[in-house]
Design a protein around this motif. Structure first.
Motif, mmCIF file in Angstrom:
data_model
loop_
_atom_site.group_PDB
_atom_site.id
_atom_site.type_symbol
_atom_site.label_atom_id
_atom_site.label_comp_id
_atom_site.label_asym_id
_atom_site.label_seq_id
_atom_site.Cartn_x
_atom_site.Cartn_y
_atom_site.Cartn_z
ATOM 1 N N LEU A 135 40.140 16.169 45.801
ATOM 2 C CA LEU A 135 39.980 16.540 47.211
ATOM 3 C C LEU A 135 41.039 15.850 48.072
ATOM 4 C CD1 LEU A 135 36.079 16.392 47.583
ATOM 5 C CD2 LEU A 135 37.509 18.422 47.957
ATOM 6 N N GLY A 155 46.844 19.866 53.065
ATOM 7 C CA GLY A 155 46.364 20.629 54.213
ATOM 8 C C GLY A 155 45.364 21.710 53.856
ATOM 9 N N GLN A 156 44.757 21.615 52.705
ATOM 10 C CA GLN A 156 43.765 22.641 52.359
ATOM 11 C C GLN A 156 42.359 22.222 52.744
ATOM 12 O OE1 GLN A 156 44.348 23.395 48.182
ATOM 13 N NE2 GLN A 156 45.954 24.899 48.589
ATOM 14 N N VAL A 157 42.231 20.945 53.074
ATOM 15 C CA VAL A 157 40.920 20.449 53.483
ATOM 16 C C VAL A 157 41.097 19.631 54.749
ATOM 17 C CG1 VAL A 157 39.106 18.775 52.914
ATOM 18 C CG2 VAL A 157 39.871 20.415 51.182
ATOM 19 N N SER A 158 40.168 19.835 55.648
ATOM 20 C CA SER A 158 40.216 19.138 56.934
ATOM 21 C C SER A 158 40.426 17.647 56.711
ATOM 22 C CB SER A 158 38.890 19.389 57.654
ATOM 23 O OG SER A 158 38.818 18.587 58.798
ATOM 24 N N ASP A 193 39.940 14.971 58.494
ATOM 25 C CA ASP A 193 39.017 13.908 58.933
ATOM 26 C C ASP A 193 37.695 13.903 58.171
ATOM 27 O OD1 ASP A 193 38.179 16.262 59.860
ATOM 28 O OD2 ASP A 193 37.877 15.632 61.952
ATOM 29 N N MET A 194 37.707 14.544 57.036
ATOM 30 C CA MET A 194 36.459 14.599 56.272
ATOM 31 C C MET A 194 36.282 13.349 55.410
ATOM 32 S SD MET A 194 34.322 17.239 56.129
ATOM 33 C CE MET A 194 34.212 18.734 57.142
ATOM 34 N N ASP A 195 35.106 12.784 55.451
ATOM 35 C CA ASP A 195 34.715 11.722 54.513
ATOM 36 C C ASP A 195 34.470 12.383 53.158
ATOM 37 O OD1 ASP A 195 33.300 10.088 52.835
ATOM 38 O OD2 ASP A 195 31.901 9.389 54.374
ATOM 39 N N LEU A 200 31.114 12.292 51.533
ATOM 40 C CA LEU A 200 30.219 13.254 52.174
ATOM 41 C C LEU A 200 30.493 14.659 51.663
ATOM 42 C CD1 LEU A 200 28.008 13.685 54.278
ATOM 43 C CD2 LEU A 200 29.802 14.029 55.983
ATOM 44 N N VAL A 201 31.751 14.961 51.465
ATOM 45 C CA VAL A 201 32.093 16.281 50.932
ATOM 46 C C VAL A 201 31.456 16.463 49.556
ATOM 47 C CG1 VAL A 201 33.975 17.727 50.069
ATOM 48 C CG2 VAL A 201 34.232 16.512 52.243
ATOM 49 N N MET A 202 31.555 15.436 48.743
ATOM 50 C CA MET A 202 30.922 15.504 47.421
ATOM 51 C C MET A 202 29.437 15.821 47.561
ATOM 52 S SD MET A 202 31.189 15.222 44.111
ATOM 53 C CE MET A 202 30.150 14.898 42.686
ATOM 54 N N THR A 206 27.923 17.304 50.050
ATOM 55 C CA THR A 206 27.657 18.662 50.542
ATOM 56 C C THR A 206 27.976 19.714 49.484
ATOM 57 O OG1 THR A 206 29.843 18.777 51.563
ATOM 58 C CG2 THR A 206 28.035 18.085 52.978
ATOM 59 N N PHE A 226 33.282 25.966 53.271
ATOM 60 C CA PHE A 226 34.634 25.986 53.819
ATOM 61 C C PHE A 226 34.681 26.673 55.177
ATOM 62 C CE2 PHE A 226 36.040 24.308 49.875
ATOM 63 C CZ PHE A 226 37.261 23.697 50.157
ATOM 64 N N GLY A 283 32.106 26.847 57.292
ATOM 65 C CA GLY A 283 31.326 26.149 58.318
ATOM 66 C C GLY A 283 30.316 27.087 58.953
ATOM 67 N N MET A 323 25.853 34.454 57.954
ATOM 68 C CA MET A 323 25.334 33.417 57.057
ATOM 69 C C MET A 323 23.978 33.825 56.479
ATOM 70 S SD MET A 323 26.744 30.362 56.485
ATOM 71 C CE MET A 323 28.368 29.693 56.884
ATOM 72 N N PRO A 349 22.388 17.959 50.712
ATOM 73 C CA PRO A 349 23.014 16.635 50.790
ATOM 74 C C PRO A 349 21.998 15.517 50.982
ATOM 75 C CG PRO A 349 24.203 18.217 52.119
ATOM 76 C CD PRO A 349 22.948 18.903 51.662
ATOM 77 N N LEU A 379 28.901 20.244 58.260
ATOM 78 C CA LEU A 379 28.509 21.608 57.922
ATOM 79 C C LEU A 379 28.905 22.588 59.020
ATOM 80 C CD1 LEU A 379 25.027 21.133 56.255
ATOM 81 C CD2 LEU A 379 27.240 21.585 55.187
ATOM 82 N N PHE A 380 28.738 22.152 60.258
ATOM 83 C CA PHE A 380 29.096 23.073 61.328
ATOM 84 C C PHE A 380 30.605 23.247 61.445
ATOM 85 C CE2 PHE A 380 24.732 23.124 62.486
ATOM 86 C CZ PHE A 380 24.562 24.307 63.185
ATOM 87 N N ALA A 381 31.303 22.135 61.197
ATOM 88 C CA ALA A 381 32.769 22.224 61.306
ATOM 89 C C ALA A 381 33.370 22.995 60.141
ATOM 90 C CB ALA A 381 33.348 20.806 61.345
ATOM 91 N N GLY A 382 32.788 22.851 58.935
ATOM 92 C CA GLY A 382 33.396 23.463 57.746
ATOM 93 C C GLY A 382 34.482 22.558 57.198
ATOM 94 N N MET A 383 34.827 22.803 55.942
ATOM 95 C CA MET A 383 35.796 21.942 55.297
ATOM 96 C C MET A 383 37.241 22.384 55.507
ATOM 97 S SD MET A 383 33.768 21.384 51.765
ATOM 98 C CE MET A 383 35.240 20.915 50.888
ATOM 99 N N SER A 384 37.411 23.603 55.936
ATOM 100 C CA SER A 384 38.790 24.053 56.151
ATOM 101 C C SER A 384 39.419 23.239 57.281
ATOM 102 C CB SER A 384 38.803 25.542 56.536
ATOM 103 O OG SER A 384 38.269 26.301 55.477
ATOM 104 N N PRO A 385 40.701 23.080 57.217
ATOM 105 C CA PRO A 385 41.369 22.302 58.285
ATOM 106 C C PRO A 385 41.274 23.041 59.613
ATOM 107 C CG PRO A 385 42.970 23.274 56.746
ATOM 108 C CD PRO A 385 41.621 23.537 56.180
ATOM 109 N N ARG A 386 41.254 22.217 60.680
ATOM 110 C CA ARG A 386 41.205 22.801 62.025
ATOM 111 C C ARG A 386 42.431 23.652 62.270
ATOM 112 N NH1 ARG A 386 37.358 18.979 63.346
ATOM 113 N NH2 ARG A 386 36.062 19.540 61.609
#
Lengths: 193, 193, 193, 193
Positions: free
Chosen positions: C136, C143-146, C148-150, C153-155, C157, C186, C188, D149, D161, D185-192
């Motif tokens: 990850l 740049g495939q994953v946001s 600022d994600m912990d 936490l991703v694991m 979710t 992904f 959201g 959804m 989680p 979850l609301f933000a999603g994992m994709s980059p902003r």
DNA sequence: GGGTAAGCGAGACGGTACGTCCTGTCTTTGC
DNA sequence: GCAAAGACAGGACGTACCGTCTCGCTTACCC
């Protein structure tokens, strides 16, 4: 071999049989439970079930383990006197407190459990009968007992009236009663000539 | 009055005793349970407990309710023949299937439960003994039985060997055995003069 | 040195673990007993207790001993595809017969036995998590994953919805379900702008 | 009708469930025994077995009998705030002492006993899910949640989680963790964008 | 002829014991 | 010199009956 350490195992077996007798004295055979024996003996129930398949056989073993060497016949040359002495000894032991009630219970249990009946016969009644027959045969040879008597039958006629009193009418078994039985049996019921 | 409708109550009592005997035949006395009797009879457990205080007394009543009028003595003038006939009748009934095992169980239960012992004696043994004694007394007066015999003791010497076989050695009780017992008792054990 | 003959000891350990798995398949973890494992493995109970302190840890070891080298992450450059492939592999193994029910039981046991929980985490969950996080992190850098994600936490979710299905609703875990979870995570939950 | 006196029976049922919970708190679910529950409740074992077929279902019933009316959703118009409030309430109850360990054990038991799993789902998870979905649907209609959804899936991604933490990593469940999960979850994992 | 009491079936109940199974420890024996 | 074999104390299992106790229904008896 059943057990790794025979001494240990034998000791435990003895402990269990003693607990059985103690409890049987206290509460009677009917209320005796394997659970309680185990607790009293400080033993797991399995240790009892490993040795005996039923309460009846445990009880049989426990009673027979007393095995006081009571049962050897005297031979003074007088068959009536010897029978009297022998029978009185057995009667004193088995038909009076403390063992009387327990022996009674054992015979009672034999009516419900064939294995107990078989054990009782093979390990107590039959040996006792055999010894009696030996003594009676000697008496026959000496002309003190009618020569055409089936000695197994004689054993039954000697023991029967005592068991009748012990088990059926449940009156106390006295030496006097023994005397009267012997006298009647030797005299016969036919009128005196 | 015990019951609002005596007939109904008596019928129920009989139903219960029949269920008791049927079950006892099937599973044996030892495995008989009041629970099962109630179920078999289609009756609440209470209805049984209202009538009998214990399984043993229920069983005693049930067995005695068969009450076949077997037990009246013949008097042909020959005491040995009459005893033989009488004893054989009783033996055929009580020491052979189907009732033999149950009578055996009843005597067994009497060893554990004093109330059963008392009931058995009062309601079966004592009456039987009384009738026997009446017949024996007549024989004494006719000179067929030794006049100085205690007739209660005679009853014990007659019954004892049979009970010994039934309860202790648990061999089958045959007419031949009855014959041999009678013969031995009348002849006595002393050698022929 | 633990054992005089290391090979022998290792072989025995393996035999025991195999017996454990075989029995667990047959009767389920709940009915598994050390006694039965010992018998099946032809081994004394002591030999098991010497190696494992509890049924739970024996089972944990046995399951982990399968240790198929399944868990190395691919890196094709497409994080979603790689996650999908990896998760599907794990799901196929751990959430379907034959190992699914046993893995489920292992997690169940972890709820009762802290040692199992600890072992499961240290020896299975944590390594798995670490590898996932490595992949990850690479994706984040690409740049495939946001950013600022912990990643812990991703694991959670990613894994959580799968465990929820496995442990709570106990519905079957399909590749389609994996797809939908990935898609939802992904995208959201917020509405598309 | 099951019981002659419903009130009495209901009272006893309650007594048993209370004893179950008390003992479970003291010794933990794993060491809980029906024997001990019966003793604590002053009740025969049969009275328990008459009501519940297994320790697991007794425990399930006991826990659900607490049935605090915790679970009704607020609707302030802000879905994230409402979810947060609701989830925190549930988490405070089920993932922390005194009930946390017991709920954990219940889920653990569900892995061994399908009946517990079914009961847990039908009587706790499903209703909870249904209420959540109602609230989420309202949010969808208000445009606060992405309209495509699958709401069952949303429930899984929300709950998963948390269960992962409760059951797998067994770290404490804090309000902060709830916040971070919701945010992710609301933000999603994709980059902003 | 309606009310009341008793008997009844049904079966719940607190208990006790059953006989079995497994635990974790300990001991002996055989290889 | 280690390990299989299994004895052992202990504890729980789930079952079966015990003897007691309601319950509601059905008679039958008495006023």
């Amino acid at each position: 071999m059943t057990t790794s350490h025979p001494d240990r195992a034998a000791a435990r077996t003895k402990t269990i049989m003693q607990a059985t007798l103690a409890l049987a004295q206290e509460v009677g055979y009917a209320k005796l439970s394997i659970e309680a024996v185990a607790a009293r003996a400080g033993v797991g129930k399995h240790t009892i079930y490993r040795r005996w398949p039923s309460k009846g056989l445990l009880f049989l073993d426990s009673l027979l383990s007393l095995n006081e060497p009571v049962f050897d016949y005297p031979d003074t040359g007088d068959i009536v006197a010897d029978l009297r002495r022998q029978i009185c000894t057995v009667v004193d032991l088995l038909a009076n407190p403390p063992w009387g009630p327990l022996y009674q219970a054992l015979v009672g249990e034999a009516q419900h459990d064939p294995a107990v009946a078989a054990g009782l016969n093979e390990r107590f009644i039959r040996p006792q009968t055999d010894k009696t027959i030996v003594r009676l045969r000697a008496a026959q040879e000496q002309g003190q007992v009618s020569s055409d008597m089936d000695l197994d039958l004689v054993m039954a006629t000697l023991s029967g009236p005592l068991y009748f009193r012990l088990l059926i009418t449940q009156e106390p078994l006295t030496h006097n009663y023994v005397d009267r039985v012997l006298e009647a049996l030797f005299a016969g019921m036919s009128p005196r000539l």
